[in-house]
Design a protein around this motif. Sequence first.
Motif, PDB file in Angstrom:
ATOM      1  N   GLU A 113       0.819  -1.214   0.000  1.00  0.00           N
ATOM      2  CA  GLU A 113       0.000   0.000   0.000  1.00  0.00           C
ATOM      3  C   GLU A 113       0.850   1.260   0.000  1.00  0.00           C
ATOM      4  O   GLU A 113       0.331   2.370  -0.122  1.00  0.00           O
ATOM      5  CB  GLU A 113      -0.940   0.022   1.221  1.00  0.00           C
ATOM      6  CG  GLU A 113      -2.053  -0.999   1.157  1.00  0.00           C
ATOM      7  CD  GLU A 113      -1.634  -2.367   1.691  1.00  0.00           C
ATOM      8  OE1 GLU A 113      -0.491  -2.500   2.193  1.00  0.00           O
ATOM      9  OE2 GLU A 113      -2.422  -3.301   1.594  1.00  0.00           O
ATOM     10  N   GLY A 114       2.170   1.121   0.183  1.00  0.00           N
ATOM     11  CA  GLY A 114       3.066   2.270   0.198  1.00  0.00           C
ATOM     12  C   GLY A 114       2.800   3.205   1.368  1.00  0.00           C
ATOM     13  O   GLY A 114       2.789   4.417   1.210  1.00  0.00           O
ATOM     14  N   MET A 115       2.607   2.619   2.569  1.00  0.00           N
ATOM     15  CA  MET A 115       2.274   3.455   3.723  1.00  0.00           C
ATOM     16  C   MET A 115       2.703   2.803   5.024  1.00  0.00           C
ATOM     17  O   MET A 115       3.058   1.630   5.072  1.00  0.00           O
ATOM     18  CB  MET A 115       0.784   3.743   3.748  1.00  0.00           C
ATOM     19  CG  MET A 115      -0.078   2.543   4.092  1.00  0.00           C
ATOM     20  SD  MET A 115      -1.826   2.908   4.273  1.00  0.00           S
ATOM     21  CE  MET A 115      -2.317   3.080   2.583  1.00  0.00           C
ATOM     22  N   ARG A 124      -3.055   6.436   9.085  1.00  0.00           N
ATOM     23  CA  ARG A 124      -2.166   5.992   8.013  1.00  0.00           C
ATOM     24  C   ARG A 124      -1.289   7.168   7.602  1.00  0.00           C
ATOM     25  O   ARG A 124      -1.734   8.308   7.577  1.00  0.00           O
ATOM     26  CB  ARG A 124      -2.959   5.515   6.792  1.00  0.00           C
ATOM     27  CG  ARG A 124      -3.962   4.405   7.082  1.00  0.00           C
ATOM     28  CD  ARG A 124      -3.250   3.068   7.194  1.00  0.00           C
ATOM     29  NE  ARG A 124      -4.185   1.960   7.257  1.00  0.00           N
ATOM     30  CZ  ARG A 124      -4.558   1.363   8.385  1.00  0.00           C
ATOM     31  NH1 ARG A 124      -4.126   1.793   9.526  1.00  0.00           N
ATOM     32  NH2 ARG A 124      -5.376   0.343   8.356  1.00  0.00           N
ATOM     33  N   ASP A 126       1.826   8.418   4.634  1.00  0.00           N
ATOM     34  CA  ASP A 126       2.526   8.088   3.389  1.00  0.00           C
ATOM     35  C   ASP A 126       4.023   7.989   3.676  1.00  0.00           C
ATOM     36  O   ASP A 126       4.471   8.161   4.812  1.00  0.00           O
ATOM     37  CB  ASP A 126       2.195   9.085   2.278  1.00  0.00           C
ATOM     38  CG  ASP A 126       2.724  10.495   2.513  1.00  0.00           C
ATOM     39  OD1 ASP A 126       3.624  10.697   3.364  1.00  0.00           O
ATOM     40  OD2 ASP A 126       2.228  11.412   1.834  1.00  0.00           O
ATOM     41  N   GLU A 130       3.522  12.077   5.885  1.00  0.00           N
ATOM     42  CA  GLU A 130       2.295  12.886   5.918  1.00  0.00           C
ATOM     43  C   GLU A 130       1.084  12.012   6.238  1.00  0.00           C
ATOM     44  O   GLU A 130       0.995  10.872   5.796  1.00  0.00           O
ATOM     45  CB  GLU A 130       2.068  13.573   4.566  1.00  0.00           C
ATOM     46  CG  GLU A 130       3.160  14.544   4.165  1.00  0.00           C
ATOM     47  CD  GLU A 130       3.244  15.762   5.066  1.00  0.00           C
ATOM     48  OE1 GLU A 130       2.187  16.230   5.544  1.00  0.00           O
ATOM     49  OE2 GLU A 130       4.368  16.247   5.288  1.00  0.00           O
ATOM     50  N   ILE A 132      -2.370  10.484   5.817  1.00  0.00           N
ATOM     51  CA  ILE A 132      -3.308  10.271   4.711  1.00  0.00           C
ATOM     52  C   ILE A 132      -4.659   9.788   5.226  1.00  0.00           C
ATOM     53  O   ILE A 132      -5.630   9.785   4.496  1.00  0.00           O
ATOM     54  CB  ILE A 132      -2.747   9.317   3.628  1.00  0.00           C
ATOM     55  CG1 ILE A 132      -2.267   7.998   4.232  1.00  0.00           C
ATOM     56  CG2 ILE A 132      -1.630   9.985   2.872  1.00  0.00           C
ATOM     57  CD1 ILE A 132      -1.750   6.996   3.206  1.00  0.00           C
TER      58      ILE A 132
END
Length: 156
Positions: A113-115, A124, A126, A130, A132
């Motif tokens: 999920e790139g997180m 969550r 990023d 930051e 999200i």
Amino acid sequence: MGLSRRAFIKVAGTTVVCTCVGALGTSGCSSSTTSSTPSAPEGSYRVQDGLLHLTLSEADTMLRVGGAVKLTVADLNGSERKLIIVHPGEGDYRAFADACTHNGKELNYLHAEGMLACCGRSSRFDLAGEVIQGPAQDTLPNYPVWQEGKELLVDI
């Protein structure tokens, strides 16, 4: 013989309630409040002059894209810092404070999920740190990371 209207409503209502409760219980890190991201093995890192040195061959999960490790170190002031270091792409490493800015809970790295995800609630972040998805509102502290030879260096 079919269900009476009353029995049908009772069964349907119970199903809806169970589904909703189950969905709430699986947010974050399921019902767990601890991370599934592995800890860096003892002896795979050291701190020298304010830099964390992580030997990649000793923390072999960091050798592959998608890998991540957690560790706790003392900074120059002697304060304890919990870090999560992730390897999201070839030659790309990132380091963050391993604490949700909402509640201080540990984080999990979700490569697909790139997180980063909080284990306590559904916050969550990023890969720039930051927010999200809240309830967190503040950015995750992050640390400069670079590779020198077979080591990752993190400026803590």
